[in-house]
Enzyme design. Structure first.
Site, PDB file in Angstrom:
ATOM      1  N   GLY A  93      10.613  -7.478 -12.237  1.00 23.84           N
ATOM      2  CA  GLY A  93      10.517  -6.788 -13.530  1.00 23.84           C
ATOM      3  C   GLY A  93      11.036  -5.355 -13.475  1.00 23.84           C
ATOM      4  O   GLY A  93      11.475  -4.806 -14.488  1.00 23.84           O
ATOM      5  N   GLU A 133      11.920 -13.258  -7.486  1.00 17.67           N
ATOM      6  CA  GLU A 133      10.970 -14.221  -8.074  1.00 17.67           C
ATOM      7  C   GLU A 133      11.011 -15.586  -7.408  1.00 17.67           C
ATOM      8  O   GLU A 133      10.000 -16.272  -7.291  1.00 17.67           O
ATOM      9  CB  GLU A 133      11.235 -14.380  -9.581  1.00 17.67           C
ATOM     10  CG  GLU A 133      10.826 -13.185 -10.427  1.00 17.67           C
ATOM     11  CD  GLU A 133      11.896 -12.091 -10.527  1.00 17.67           C
ATOM     12  OE1 GLU A 133      12.901 -12.154  -9.780  1.00 17.67           O
ATOM     13  OE2 GLU A 133      11.724 -11.190 -11.362  1.00 17.67           O
TER      14      GLU A 133
HETATM   15  N1  COA Z   1       2.561  -6.609  -8.040  1.00 20.19           N
HETATM   16  C1  COA Z   1       1.354  -6.187  -7.665  1.00 20.19           C
HETATM   17  N2  COA Z   1       1.144  -5.364  -6.630  1.00 20.19           N
HETATM   18  C2  COA Z   1       2.232  -4.967  -5.950  1.00 20.19           C
HETATM   19  C3  COA Z   1       3.519  -5.374  -6.277  1.00 20.19           C
HETATM   20  C4  COA Z   1       3.672  -6.236  -7.391  1.00 20.19           C
HETATM   21  N3  COA Z   1       4.866  -6.648  -7.815  1.00 20.19           N
HETATM   22  N4  COA Z   1       4.395  -4.819  -5.397  1.00 20.19           N
HETATM   23  C5  COA Z   1       3.655  -4.076  -4.553  1.00 20.19           C
HETATM   24  N5  COA Z   1       2.347  -4.161  -4.886  1.00 20.19           N
HETATM   25  C6  COA Z   1       1.214  -3.525  -4.217  1.00 20.19           C
HETATM   26  C7  COA Z   1       0.870  -4.204  -2.898  1.00 20.19           C
HETATM   27  O1  COA Z   1       0.066  -5.348  -3.128  1.00 20.19           O
HETATM   28  C8  COA Z   1       0.153  -3.084  -2.198  1.00 20.19           C
HETATM   29  O2  COA Z   1      -1.143  -2.998  -2.726  1.00 20.19           O
HETATM   30  P1  COA Z   1      -2.421  -2.788  -1.710  1.00 20.19           P
HETATM   31  O3  COA Z   1      -2.135  -1.486  -1.016  1.00 20.19           O
HETATM   32  O4  COA Z   1      -3.602  -2.753  -2.619  1.00 20.19           O
HETATM   33  O5  COA Z   1      -2.372  -3.954  -0.775  1.00 20.19           O
HETATM   34  C9  COA Z   1       0.896  -1.835  -2.652  1.00 20.19           C
HETATM   35  O6  COA Z   1       1.568  -2.202  -3.852  1.00 20.19           O
HETATM   36  C10 COA Z   1       1.943  -1.374  -1.657  1.00 20.19           C
HETATM   37  O7  COA Z   1       2.819  -2.459  -1.382  1.00 20.19           O
HETATM   38  P2  COA Z   1       3.137  -2.989   0.100  1.00 20.19           P
HETATM   39  O8  COA Z   1       3.588  -4.416  -0.028  1.00 20.19           O
HETATM   40  O9  COA Z   1       2.000  -2.711   1.020  1.00 20.19           O
HETATM   41  O10 COA Z   1       4.370  -2.048   0.476  1.00 20.19           O
HETATM   42  P3  COA Z   1       5.515  -2.345   1.536  1.00 20.19           P
HETATM   43  O11 COA Z   1       6.260  -1.063   1.689  1.00 20.19           O
HETATM   44  O12 COA Z   1       4.980  -3.002   2.745  1.00 20.19           O
HETATM   45  O13 COA Z   1       6.492  -3.420   0.810  1.00 20.19           O
HETATM   46  C11 COA Z   1       7.764  -4.323  -1.056  1.00 20.19           C
HETATM   47  C12 COA Z   1       7.226  -3.052  -0.321  1.00 20.19           C
HETATM   48  C13 COA Z   1       8.411  -3.865  -2.340  1.00 20.19           C
HETATM   49  C14 COA Z   1       8.790  -5.016  -0.158  1.00 20.19           C
HETATM   50  C15 COA Z   1       6.586  -5.285  -1.315  1.00 20.19           C
HETATM   51  O14 COA Z   1       5.531  -4.557  -1.938  1.00 20.19           O
HETATM   52  C16 COA Z   1       6.933  -6.444  -2.213  1.00 20.19           C
HETATM   53  O15 COA Z   1       7.601  -7.383  -1.777  1.00 20.19           O
HETATM   54  N6  COA Z   1       6.458  -6.422  -3.489  1.00 20.19           N
HETATM   55  C17 COA Z   1       6.651  -7.504  -4.417  1.00 20.19           C
HETATM   56  C18 COA Z   1       8.051  -7.530  -4.948  1.00 20.19           C
HETATM   57  C19 COA Z   1       8.227  -8.717  -5.893  1.00 20.19           C
HETATM   58  O16 COA Z   1       8.171  -9.870  -5.502  1.00 20.19           O
HETATM   59  N7  COA Z   1       8.437  -8.406  -7.170  1.00 20.19           N
HETATM   60  C20 COA Z   1       8.658  -9.401  -8.186  1.00 20.19           C
HETATM   61  C21 COA Z   1       7.387  -9.720  -8.862  1.00 20.19           C
HETATM   62  S1  COA Z   1       7.647 -10.960 -10.120  1.00 20.19           S
END
Ligand code: COA
Length: 261
Positions: free
Chosen positions: A112, A135
């Site tokens: 998003g 996604e």
């Molecule tokens: N929705 C909800 N929470 C999210 C999020 C999302 N799309 N992306 C990140 N967060 C949250 C994590 O759950 C984490 O929360 P917590 O500290 O309570 O556990 C916090 O944000 C930090 O993210 P984290 O994953 O620990 O950071 P990272 O640096 O290790 O990784 C990313 C960064 C962007 C690679 C990873 O967060 C990720 O893959 N996010 C999802 C991306 C995604 O699939 N987006 C499409 C959604 S439809």
């Protein structure tokens, strides 16, 4: 001015700066954030003095890491469709906003977040930004217009590669495929975005609105109808005070003073 919790909304002269402000969740777009964004854009629309918008994310890591996965996890077919339509409605509203919106993509723009950036009129990115539609790795597809805007902006082949692999691409590659307009060092990004927005804000507002309308509506029309639509908007522009001022200022060799009339 509204009392927002998940975004920051600042007015800097004619430019409104909107910052997604849940850095601890990488600015993931939960429903409250989308609602606040919608309210902020409505406020910009209704404010005659607001002429351009910059949209960015708080913190060094993310523009927005996607829709909030905790909200997606519980969706069924009906809820999923409603969820997608709600986000699409907001993003379409932004895209159709007649005031230019510049995305300053300061970090991850995933799911998003990438779709949000694509709904803006111009995208500037930090060298440290990453774009992606991951996604497919969650067993879903983009639902906020990503399949459509990505293929229109970057072409079908780059879009399908990103959609089917779910891989992230760095800012330099995003520039190469036409997903972003320009890439800057992280510490320069916001300044560049604000300077660009100020430049856009100083142009004739009605002409800016007609440019946005011509591209937003015209690009989905057959060329003949789209050009006819352009001619109609050109006619409307000719009827503005700003057109008289712009042409007179050119002939008098002075900068124009546009009023949005
Ligand atoms: N929705 C909800 N929470 C999210 C999020 C999302 N799309 N992306 C990140 N967060 C949250 C994590 O759950 C984490 O929360 P917590 O500290 O309570 O556990 C916090 O944000 C930090 O993210 P984290 O994953 O620990 O950071 P990272 O640096 O290790 O990784 C990313 C960064 C962007 C690679 C990873 O967060 C990720 O893959 N996010 C999802 C991306 C995604 O699939 N987006 C499409 C959604 S439809």
């Amino acid at each position: 001015m509204s009392d927002f919790k998940n975004i920051l909304f600042e007015k800097k002269g004619a430019v409104s700066l909107i910052t997604l402000n849940r850095p601890e969740k990488l600015n993931a777009l939960d429903s409250s954030t989308l609602k606040e964004l919608s309210e902020a854009f409505a406020e910009v629309d209704g404010d005659e003095a607001a002429r351009a918008v910059v949209l960015t994310g708080a913190g060094p890591k993310a523009f927005a890491a996607g829709a909030d996965i905790t909200e997606i996890a519980g969706l069924d077919a009906e809820g999923g469709k409603a969820f997608a339509l709600r986000g699409q409605g907001l993003f379409r509203k932004m895209e159709r906003s007649l005031k230019p919106v510049v995305a300053a993509v300061n970090g991850f723009a995933l799911g998003g977040g990438c779709e949000l950036a694509m709904a803006c009129h111009i995208r500037l990115a930090s060298e440290t930004a990453w774009f992606g539609q991951p996604e497919i790795s969650l067993g879903i597809i983009p639902g906020y217009g990503g399949t459509q805007r990505l293929s229109r902006l970057a072409g079908r082949s780059a879009a399908l590669e990103m959609l089917l692999t779910g891989d992230r691409i760095p800012a330099a590659r995003a520039k190469e495929i036409g997903l972003v307009n320009a890439v800057f060092p992280p510490d320069k990004l916001l300044g560049e975005a604000l300077a660009l927005a100020e430049k856009l804000a100083a142009k004739a507002p009605l002409a800016a609105a007609y440019c946005i309308e011509a591209v937003t509506y015209g690009s989905d029309m057959p060329l003949e109808e789209a050009c006819y639509y352009e001619a109609t908007l050109f006619g409307l522009a000719c009827a503005t005070e700003d057109m008289k001022e712009g042409t007179r200022a050119f002939l008098e060799k002075r900068p124009p003073k546009f009023k949005g009339r």
